[in-house]
Every structure is written in C-alpha cells, then in structure tokens.
Design an enzyme around this catalytic site. Sequence first.
Site, mmCIF file in Angstrom:
data_model
loop_
_atom_site.group_PDB
_atom_site.id
_atom_site.type_symbol
_atom_site.label_atom_id
_atom_site.label_comp_id
_atom_site.label_asym_id
_atom_site.label_seq_id
_atom_site.Cartn_x
_atom_site.Cartn_y
_atom_site.Cartn_z
ATOM 1 C CG ASP A 73 55.155 6.541 46.813
ATOM 2 O OD1 ASP A 73 55.477 5.014 46.958
ATOM 3 O OD2 ASP A 73 56.022 7.059 46.880
ATOM 4 C CD1 TRP A 74 55.815 1.103 51.867
ATOM 5 C CD2 TRP A 74 55.987 0.141 49.852
ATOM 6 N NE1 TRP A 74 56.219 0.051 51.987
ATOM 7 C CE2 TRP A 74 56.134 -1.065 50.946
ATOM 8 C CE3 TRP A 74 55.854 -0.388 48.682
ATOM 9 C CZ2 TRP A 74 56.474 -2.128 50.889
ATOM 10 C CZ3 TRP A 74 56.359 -1.767 48.308
ATOM 11 C CH2 TRP A 74 56.639 -2.608 49.546
#
Length: 415
Positions: free
Chosen positions: A309-310
């Site tokens: 994820d980010w």
Amino acid sequence: MLRKSLLPLLALALPAFAYEPITLPVIPSDPAIEKKVSETLSRMTLDEKIGQMTQIQLDILGENGPDGFRLVQAKLDTIFGVYKVGSILNAPYSYCLDAEAWNVVIPQIQEASMKYMGIPCIYGLDQNHGTTYTNGGTLFPQNLNVAASFNAEIARRAAEITAYETRASDCPWTFSPTLDLARDPRWPRFWENYGEDPLVNALMGAAAVRGFQGDDPNHIDGNHIAVSVKHFMGYGVPFSGKDRTPAHISPSDLREKHFAPYLEAIKNGALTVMVNSSSINGTPVHADWTLLTKWLKNDLQWDGLIVTDWADINNLYTREKVARDKKDAIRIAINAGIDMAMEPYKVDYCTILRELVEEGSVSMERIDDAAARALRLKYRLGLFDHPNTTLKEHPDHASKKFRKEALESAVETMV
C-alpha cells in the site's frame, strides 16, 4: 437487475465454502505465457528487473499547465530511461481526468516504457465502487451496501461495468475489491468492504473478481482488468479503531475468518494482492514472511503479484520501528515477499534495492521471482501485444444503460 439473493443459499454455500478441497495451483499456469516470461526475464538487466518492482505516483511525471495536467518529456525519459520503472498509479494531484484525457496520458506513458525497455507499463487506479477516477464514470453503491442486498450478482455486474469503463480510460488494473472484515464501527473505512462476515465477503469478493477479470485469469481481454484484493489482511479490525493502526487477532480467527475471503478471491483468479498497512500481533504485515510468502505463495502455489500500500515499506522504519532506515526496510519487505513497492514519490528505492542485491542482502532469486510476477501479470493482460485500450473501443462508457443498472443496484441495496 437479477435478484439472486444469497440468503437462501447461505446454508448450502457454507459447507462447500468451508470444506471444499483446494486444487493446487489455485491459478493454473499457461505454458505459453511462462515461456514468454522466462525469455523476457533472461534478456533483462538488474536495473530493469528492479524497475518492474517499482510503482510511482503520476504526479512526478508531469505538471499542471493552463489546460490541466500534462506529462513532461524529460521526466518520462528519467523515470523510464534511467530507472526503468514498471508501474504508475493514481490520478494527477488527486483530481480525476476525463476518459479522453486518460487516452492521452496513459498512451504517452506506454510509448516511453516501450521505447526504453520494450516492456509495457501497468497503470493502476482505485476503482472501488464504480469508475471513480474517471469524470463521468458510472458509480455504484459502496460495497457495504452491496453486501446488504445479499445479491452477489450486483457485485459481479458492478465490477464488470467498472472494468469496461476503466479500460475505456486505458487503465488495466484496479486496487479493488476490498475484503477486510469490518468488525469495529469506529474504523473509518467500514463502508469500503462487504461487512463483518467472512462468508459474505468471500462470495461477494469472488463475484467481484469474476466481474473485473472475467473467467480466464491467464487471458484477460480488453473489456476486463486485473484486480488487487486488499488489504491482506486483518486491516479492518484495528485495536484502536483508527485506520492503519495495529490489530490483535487470534491465530484461529486470522486463519479461519480473515484469510477466508482472500483465499476465495484467489481461487477465483485474483492476480494481485495489496498488503495491510499496519501490524498483526506485533508484526508489520509488510515484514511478515509467513503471511506473504508461506500462506499466499508457497501453500497455494499462487503465482500472482504482491504490491504494497501507499509508501508502506517506508513505514517499517518511520512508524513501525522494525528497521534501522529505508535500506533496512526495503531488505526486510522484499525478503518477506513484497514484489512491487508503491513507493510512490521517490525512485531512490531502485538504487537502494540494487545496492542490497550487490551486497548479497537480497538474492537474485528473489529479484527474478518478483520481476517474473510483474511480467506474468502484464502478459496475462495482453499488454505486450496491445499496450493500450481506447475510448473508441468502448462506446458504452458512461452510457444510459450502465447508469440505469447503477440506479437499480442502489434501489436494491437500500437498507
């Protein structure tokens, strides 16, 4: 809208869902694709392999001009010519583009990627309840409402229409569906998944995967897109109730309940998985070899791709404090089983990972495996033969027919 409610099927579905033996591998491989992956990998440099493991945000490739966002050639030359980056994501500066604009931006990115590497880029967008990152795209109810209908056909059809419209915007990959079990109403992303029940999440998630990808994960046509089921796993039950915070889950609940929807999605062909941003029982999931490599890759013989994820590799040293610095964090995450890093703003990841390989801290076997998974995904999507799909090829984009189906879905899911 077909009204095939899950309610009368739950009793029938549960035994099959719970006890059906798993056929391995969960996604049968295609020998022709595997041959292409092997041949392509054999021609690649270390920098090109690491580039396939890198995903960056669109913003750093361009700038805002008088007519909106535009790409800058010098930046394209650097990202693809020097760093060999294999994937781009997101909308520019957090605003949506029209399908016509996507049909300008993504082909330019593909042109640069093919020019410098002969390997297509894979673009990804968060199309989580319809075509959310294209102006005018068809929007569907949030997944929690879809779950309340107990009608898996809504999940499938919403995903199918979203895939079609996403391809109209020349994007072949979405970070969806969300299959976290939502069991704490304090959690701010409760609406994004199919509720608290593992069976409902599993059946809805499987339907969504089929809608997005079609029925043959080895050969995804120009009307479908690859999924990234998220957030593997335990993301929806944070102890504090706050997003991206630690969870405490018993081993039996983790295996029998939280893992179940992801298992069903993968059995139905899910090609990529996005990882939980936080930790379970004290171990950050981005650093957990058991969950990422043993459970997903080894036990299931799954040949798909795991994406972060980010900026979550960075969190291993900035927030989780299990790594000394960024270099140590990259070492831990890649060795745990991460295949692609959503970096998203810096390309120093590429340089650091190369140093780790040269020092022997990350093996070439691990690099080859990760790069092969990225290549396999692109071959399955047909991107080597057809890097772009156009709005012209998808005349039903944002059509009245699709909007009517979305309205019918909204009516059926009202609670």
